[in-house]
Design an enzyme around this catalytic site. Structure first.
Site, PDB file in Angstrom:
ATOM      1  N   GLY A  49      58.123  50.543  36.773  1.00 42.61           N
ATOM      2  CA  GLY A  49      58.113  49.089  36.702  1.00 42.61           C
ATOM      3  C   GLY A  49      57.726  48.516  38.044  1.00 42.61           C
ATOM      4  N   GLN A  54      57.516  42.254  44.630  1.00 44.83           N
ATOM      5  CA  GLN A  54      57.208  43.490  45.358  1.00 44.83           C
ATOM      6  C   GLN A  54      55.770  43.531  45.853  1.00 44.83           C
ATOM      7  OE1 GLN A  54      59.034  46.132  42.116  1.00 44.83           O
ATOM      8  NE2 GLN A  54      59.413  47.307  43.968  1.00 44.83           N
ATOM      9  N   CYS A 103      63.210  53.120  44.327  1.00 49.17           N
ATOM     10  CA  CYS A 103      62.491  51.844  44.274  1.00 49.17           C
ATOM     11  C   CYS A 103      61.243  51.954  45.128  1.00 49.17           C
ATOM     12  CB  CYS A 103      63.392  50.726  44.800  1.00 49.17           C
ATOM     13  SG  CYS A 103      62.614  49.103  44.763  1.00 49.17           S
ATOM     14  N   LEU A 104      60.140  51.449  44.605  1.00 46.37           N
ATOM     15  CA  LEU A 104      58.881  51.504  45.355  1.00 46.37           C
ATOM     16  C   LEU A 104      58.960  50.705  46.652  1.00 46.37           C
ATOM     17  CD1 LEU A 104      56.440  51.089  42.326  1.00 46.37           C
ATOM     18  CD2 LEU A 104      57.056  53.212  43.511  1.00 46.37           C
ATOM     19  N   HIS A 145      67.250  46.757  36.973  1.00 47.31           N
ATOM     20  CA  HIS A 145      66.690  47.031  38.299  1.00 47.31           C
ATOM     21  C   HIS A 145      65.475  46.125  38.549  1.00 47.31           C
ATOM     22  CE1 HIS A 145      65.255  49.847  41.620  1.00 47.31           C
ATOM     23  NE2 HIS A 145      64.200  49.070  41.404  1.00 47.31           N
ATOM     24  N   GLU A 146      64.594  46.081  37.553  1.00 44.57           N
ATOM     25  CA  GLU A 146      63.340  45.339  37.727  1.00 44.57           C
ATOM     26  C   GLU A 146      63.595  43.836  37.860  1.00 44.57           C
ATOM     27  OE1 GLU A 146      60.475  46.444  39.114  1.00 44.57           O
ATOM     28  OE2 GLU A 146      61.261  48.055  37.858  1.00 44.57           O
ATOM     29  N   HIS A 149      64.880  42.275  41.072  1.00 44.07           N
ATOM     30  CA  HIS A 149      63.861  41.929  42.078  1.00 44.07           C
ATOM     31  C   HIS A 149      63.481  40.449  42.000  1.00 44.07           C
ATOM     32  CE1 HIS A 149      62.816  45.719  43.955  1.00 44.07           C
ATOM     33  NE2 HIS A 149      62.670  46.321  42.788  1.00 44.07           N
TER      34      HIS A 149
HETATM   35 NI    NI Z   1      62.508  48.420  42.565  1.00 43.21          NI
END
Ligand code: NI
Length: 184
Positions: A49, A54, A103-104, A145-146, A149
């Site tokens: 995701g 981000q 997480c990216l 989680h997504e 953000h």
């Molecule tokens: Ni993340």
């Protein structure tokens, strides 16, 4: 289409509450470009995701694609690629379960986070239509989680025991058989 730069923890955009995306702009050229760039960026980074903040775009848009792997993530139902605009989560059951999350925007790290496992998601799709779905288990964790953000929250904020915040390499060496892991 373009692969965008993913900003990392410490960048102030990741700590902002993102703005509601203007409904009338859904489907515009700018919207479509952003979504296709986010999709390409997510795939290039190998994530499940990606949220617009981000890529330094402070609007409430996220893309999620949980592939049918059956390996790394265990027995997880696939969730086809979709766009979620202005999503709202309602917890349907407070009971939690934990997963190792990555997480990216926090590359190289993993943390164990417990979240409710039965939620409803109300959102607008890529056509601007209202949609509602229920998610359970790992899928519910991915959504939370997504969408965190979109409200300036990172999974690291939700780690209860910081001894369970580890480098990915050490995770693989010492913790990989404890729980599932994921990158999103
Ligand atoms: Ni993340």
């Amino acid at each position: 289409m373009a692969v965008l730069e993913i900003i990392k923890m410490g960048h102030p955009t990741l700590r902002q509450v993102a703005a509601l995306y203007p409904v009338e702009d859904i489907g515009s050229a700018d919207f479509n470009t952003l979504v296709s760039d986010m999709r390409e960026t997510m795939y290039a980074a190998g994530g499940l995701g990606l949220a617009a903040p981000q890529v330094d775009v402070p609007y409430r848009i996220a893309v999620i694609d949980i592939p049918e792997t059956g390996t790394r993530y265990g027995d997880v139902p696939a969730l086809p690629f979709a766009v979620y605009v202005n999503p709202v989560i309602t917890v349907l059951d407070e009971e939690t379960a934990g997963y190792w999350e990555g997480c990216l925007s926090v590359p190289g790290m993993m943390g164990y986070v417990e979240r409710p496992q039965h939620i409803r998601v109300d959102y607008l799709n890529a056509q601007g239509e209202s949609r509602s779905l229920e998610a359970t288990g790992f899928t519910a964790t991915v959504f939370q989680h997504e969408f965190d953000h979109l409200f300036g929250t990172l999974y690291v904020d939700r780690i209860r025991d910081l001894r369970q915040f580890v480098y990915e390499e050490e995770y693989r060496l010492f913790h990989a058989d404890e729980e599932e892991m994921s990158d999103f």
